[in-house]
Write an enzyme that holds these catalytic residues in place. Structure first.
Site, PDB file in Angstrom:
ATOM      1  N   MET A  17      51.102  14.076  16.118  1.00 38.13           N
ATOM      2  CA  MET A  17      51.915  14.389  17.295  1.00 38.13           C
ATOM      3  C   MET A  17      53.167  15.158  16.862  1.00 38.13           C
ATOM      4  O   MET A  17      53.662  14.955  15.751  1.00 38.13           O
ATOM      5  CB  MET A  17      52.346  13.090  18.008  1.00 38.13           C
ATOM      6  CG  MET A  17      51.203  12.404  18.724  1.00 38.13           C
ATOM      7  SD  MET A  17      51.598  10.718  19.192  1.00 38.13           S
ATOM      8  CE  MET A  17      52.606  11.015  20.626  1.00 38.13           C
ATOM      9  N   LYS A  21      50.450  21.331  18.390  1.00 39.65           N
ATOM     10  CA  LYS A  21      49.071  21.589  18.862  1.00 39.65           C
ATOM     11  C   LYS A  21      49.088  22.188  20.270  1.00 39.65           C
ATOM     12  O   LYS A  21      48.398  23.170  20.532  1.00 39.65           O
ATOM     13  CB  LYS A  21      48.246  20.290  18.861  1.00 39.65           C
ATOM     14  CG  LYS A  21      48.106  19.653  17.506  1.00 39.65           C
ATOM     15  CD  LYS A  21      47.244  18.409  17.551  1.00 39.65           C
ATOM     16  CE  LYS A  21      47.831  17.301  18.394  1.00 39.65           C
ATOM     17  NZ  LYS A  21      49.126  16.780  17.879  1.00 39.65           N
ATOM     18  N   SER A  22      49.878  21.584  21.169  1.00 37.15           N
ATOM     19  CA  SER A  22      49.917  22.094  22.543  1.00 37.15           C
ATOM     20  C   SER A  22      50.532  23.495  22.579  1.00 37.15           C
ATOM     21  O   SER A  22      50.049  24.367  23.287  1.00 37.15           O
ATOM     22  CB  SER A  22      50.700  21.145  23.460  1.00 37.15           C
ATOM     23  OG  SER A  22      50.029  19.903  23.529  1.00 37.15           O
ATOM     24  N   GLU A  90      44.523  17.308  24.398  1.00 36.94           N
ATOM     25  CA  GLU A  90      44.485  15.843  24.287  1.00 36.94           C
ATOM     26  C   GLU A  90      43.046  15.317  24.236  1.00 36.94           C
ATOM     27  O   GLU A  90      42.704  14.294  24.847  1.00 36.94           O
ATOM     28  CB  GLU A  90      45.261  15.183  25.442  1.00 36.94           C
ATOM     29  CG  GLU A  90      46.701  15.636  25.569  1.00 36.94           C
ATOM     30  CD  GLU A  90      47.602  15.224  24.395  1.00 36.94           C
ATOM     31  OE1 GLU A  90      47.209  14.352  23.612  1.00 36.94           O
ATOM     32  OE2 GLU A  90      48.690  15.796  24.278  1.00 36.94           O
ATOM     33  N   GLN A  92      41.472  13.751  22.041  1.00 38.70           N
ATOM     34  CA  GLN A  92      41.235  12.442  21.405  1.00 38.70           C
ATOM     35  C   GLN A  92      40.990  11.346  22.438  1.00 38.70           C
ATOM     36  O   GLN A  92      40.379  10.336  22.134  1.00 38.70           O
ATOM     37  CB  GLN A  92      42.402  12.056  20.478  1.00 38.70           C
ATOM     38  CG  GLN A  92      43.689  11.629  21.173  1.00 38.70           C
ATOM     39  CD  GLN A  92      44.566  12.797  21.598  1.00 38.70           C
ATOM     40  OE1 GLN A  92      44.213  13.959  21.409  1.00 38.70           O
ATOM     41  NE2 GLN A  92      45.725  12.503  22.161  1.00 38.70           N
ATOM     42  N   CYS A 146      58.450  14.720   9.016  1.00 38.20           N
ATOM     43  CA  CYS A 146      58.657  13.268   9.022  1.00 38.20           C
ATOM     44  C   CYS A 146      60.101  12.984   9.430  1.00 38.20           C
ATOM     45  O   CYS A 146      61.040  13.490   8.800  1.00 38.20           O
ATOM     46  CB  CYS A 146      58.368  12.683   7.636  1.00 38.20           C
ATOM     47  SG  CYS A 146      58.773  10.918   7.529  1.00 38.20           S
ATOM     48  N   CYS A 149      62.033  11.014   6.350  1.00 42.97           N
ATOM     49  CA  CYS A 149      62.414  11.607   5.051  1.00 42.97           C
ATOM     50  C   CYS A 149      62.425  13.134   5.030  1.00 42.97           C
ATOM     51  O   CYS A 149      62.847  13.724   4.047  1.00 42.97           O
ATOM     52  CB  CYS A 149      61.479  11.085   3.961  1.00 42.97           C
ATOM     53  SG  CYS A 149      59.836  11.831   4.007  1.00 42.97           S
ATOM     54  N   CYS A 187      56.054   7.077   4.631  1.00 40.79           N
ATOM     55  CA  CYS A 187      56.956   6.414   5.589  1.00 40.79           C
ATOM     56  C   CYS A 187      56.192   5.764   6.747  1.00 40.79           C
ATOM     57  O   CYS A 187      56.785   5.055   7.554  1.00 40.79           O
ATOM     58  CB  CYS A 187      57.968   7.415   6.153  1.00 40.79           C
ATOM     59  SG  CYS A 187      59.043   8.124   4.890  1.00 40.79           S
TER      60      CYS A 187
HETATM   61  P1  ADP Z   1      51.822  18.338  19.757  1.00 41.95           P
HETATM   62  O1  ADP Z   1      50.968  18.927  20.859  1.00 41.95           O
HETATM   63  O2  ADP Z   1      51.199  18.498  18.396  1.00 41.95           O
HETATM   64  O3  ADP Z   1      52.235  16.905  20.040  1.00 41.95           O
HETATM   65  P2  ADP Z   1      53.856  20.054  20.785  1.00 41.95           P
HETATM   66  O4  ADP Z   1      53.267  21.433  20.799  1.00 41.95           O
HETATM   67  O5  ADP Z   1      53.891  19.326  22.101  1.00 41.95           O
HETATM   68  O6  ADP Z   1      53.179  19.178  19.665  1.00 41.95           O
HETATM   69  O7  ADP Z   1      55.373  20.110  20.305  1.00 41.95           O
HETATM   70  C1  ADP Z   1      55.789  20.754  19.105  1.00 41.95           C
HETATM   71  C2  ADP Z   1      57.315  20.865  19.124  1.00 41.95           C
HETATM   72  O8  ADP Z   1      57.885  19.557  19.032  1.00 41.95           O
HETATM   73  C3  ADP Z   1      57.923  21.589  17.968  1.00 41.95           C
HETATM   74  O9  ADP Z   1      57.896  22.993  18.125  1.00 41.95           O
HETATM   75  C4  ADP Z   1      59.355  21.070  17.948  1.00 41.95           C
HETATM   76  O10 ADP Z   1      60.175  21.825  18.838  1.00 41.95           O
HETATM   77  C5  ADP Z   1      59.230  19.685  18.553  1.00 41.95           C
HETATM   78  N1  ADP Z   1      59.421  18.566  17.608  1.00 41.95           N
HETATM   79  C6  ADP Z   1      59.985  17.367  17.945  1.00 41.95           C
HETATM   80  N2  ADP Z   1      59.944  16.512  16.904  1.00 41.95           N
HETATM   81  C7  ADP Z   1      59.372  17.146  15.860  1.00 41.95           C
HETATM   82  C8  ADP Z   1      59.027  16.776  14.506  1.00 41.95           C
HETATM   83  N3  ADP Z   1      59.293  15.556  14.022  1.00 41.95           N
HETATM   84  N4  ADP Z   1      58.417  17.703  13.728  1.00 41.95           N
HETATM   85  C9  ADP Z   1      58.160  18.929  14.206  1.00 41.95           C
HETATM   86  N5  ADP Z   1      58.435  19.342  15.467  1.00 41.95           N
HETATM   87  C10 ADP Z   1      59.029  18.464  16.313  1.00 41.95           C
HETATM   88 ZN    ZN Z   2      58.493  10.453   5.242  1.00 47.36          ZN
END
Ligand code: ADP
Ligand code: ZN
Length: 207
Positions: A17, A21-22, A90, A92, A146, A149, A187
């Protein structure tokens, strides 16, 4: 990217997450629309984050319209004859029938773009994503950062009241109060409620 390909194929965008991906699914959908392809976008009805059911939303607030579905069969029934590109977010949360549905759509000559997280909060394969990766022509595994870290995150950390959630919880928690973080392998923390209880009884401590 597969180009000048007249046959259909399946491409999967996977990873933890917050890995984008989205965002990547939306980018591919927008480009297909610019190329004047007939595109249909679906997403599992179990994901209602941010903007709600009628659209795909990324964690950075972008949106595109999407049809909510509760089963793979809904997708098979709703794909129009002239649709050239089918996008599913989504994945999964869908049943394993999605593997044969996406295979059939690709066999019919369509480009199928699937996004979904490949591991549940325990770090185990999530629903139909493993089999989907096996049949896909193209796979992109994305990483987040992460939050503990700063290394590359590959695991979904489930938290309840800010604490790591026990392994015994349900894989899909509908309407739960839990939250998620992106974490690296080191972590990622999945305590076992059973182990904790045993240690309490024997007076021991978890390492
Ligand atoms: P996914 O569909 O994989 O859950 P999204 O496309 O919805 O991801 O969101 C990606 C965006 O989330 C990134 O471009 C960034 O702006 C934001 N973001 C928030 N937390 C994090 C994190 N821990 N690592 C990377 N991106 C993050
Ligand atoms: Zn970590």
């Amino acid at each position: 990217m597969i180009q000048d390909h007249r046959d259909g194929w399946i491409e999967v965008i996977t990873g933890v997450m917050f890995s984008g991906k989205s965002e990547e699914l939306m980018r591919r959908v927008r480009r297909a629309m610019i190329a004047r392809k007939q595109v249909q976008v679906f997403k599992s009805h179990l994901d209602d984050r941010y903007g709600g059911l009628g659209q795909i939303s990324s964690h950075d607030g972008q949106e595109i319209p999407a049809l909510p579905v509760s089963a793979s069969r809904d997708i098979a029934e709703r794909v129009a004859t002239d649709t050239q590109v089918v996008a599913i977010d989504e994945a999964q949360f869908l049943d394993t029938g999605i593997v044969s549905v996406t295979n059939s759509l690709a066999d019919e000559g369509r480009r199928v773009i699937v996004a979904g997280t490949d591991m549940d909060f325990r770090g185990e394969p999530f629903g139909p994503l493993g089999p989907l990766l096996a049949v896909a022509e193209k796979i992109d595994k994305l990483h987040a950062i992460c939050v503990v870290c700063g290394e590359l995150a590959t695991r979904n950390q489930r938290l309840i009241d800010g604490q790591p959630a026990p392994a015994e919880g349900p894989t899909i928690q509908v309407g739960g109060l839990e939250s998620y973080e992106a974490r690296c392998r080191r972590c990622h923390d999945v305590p076992s409620a059973v182990d904790d209880q045993m240690q309490l009884i024997s007076g021991g401590r978890r390492p």
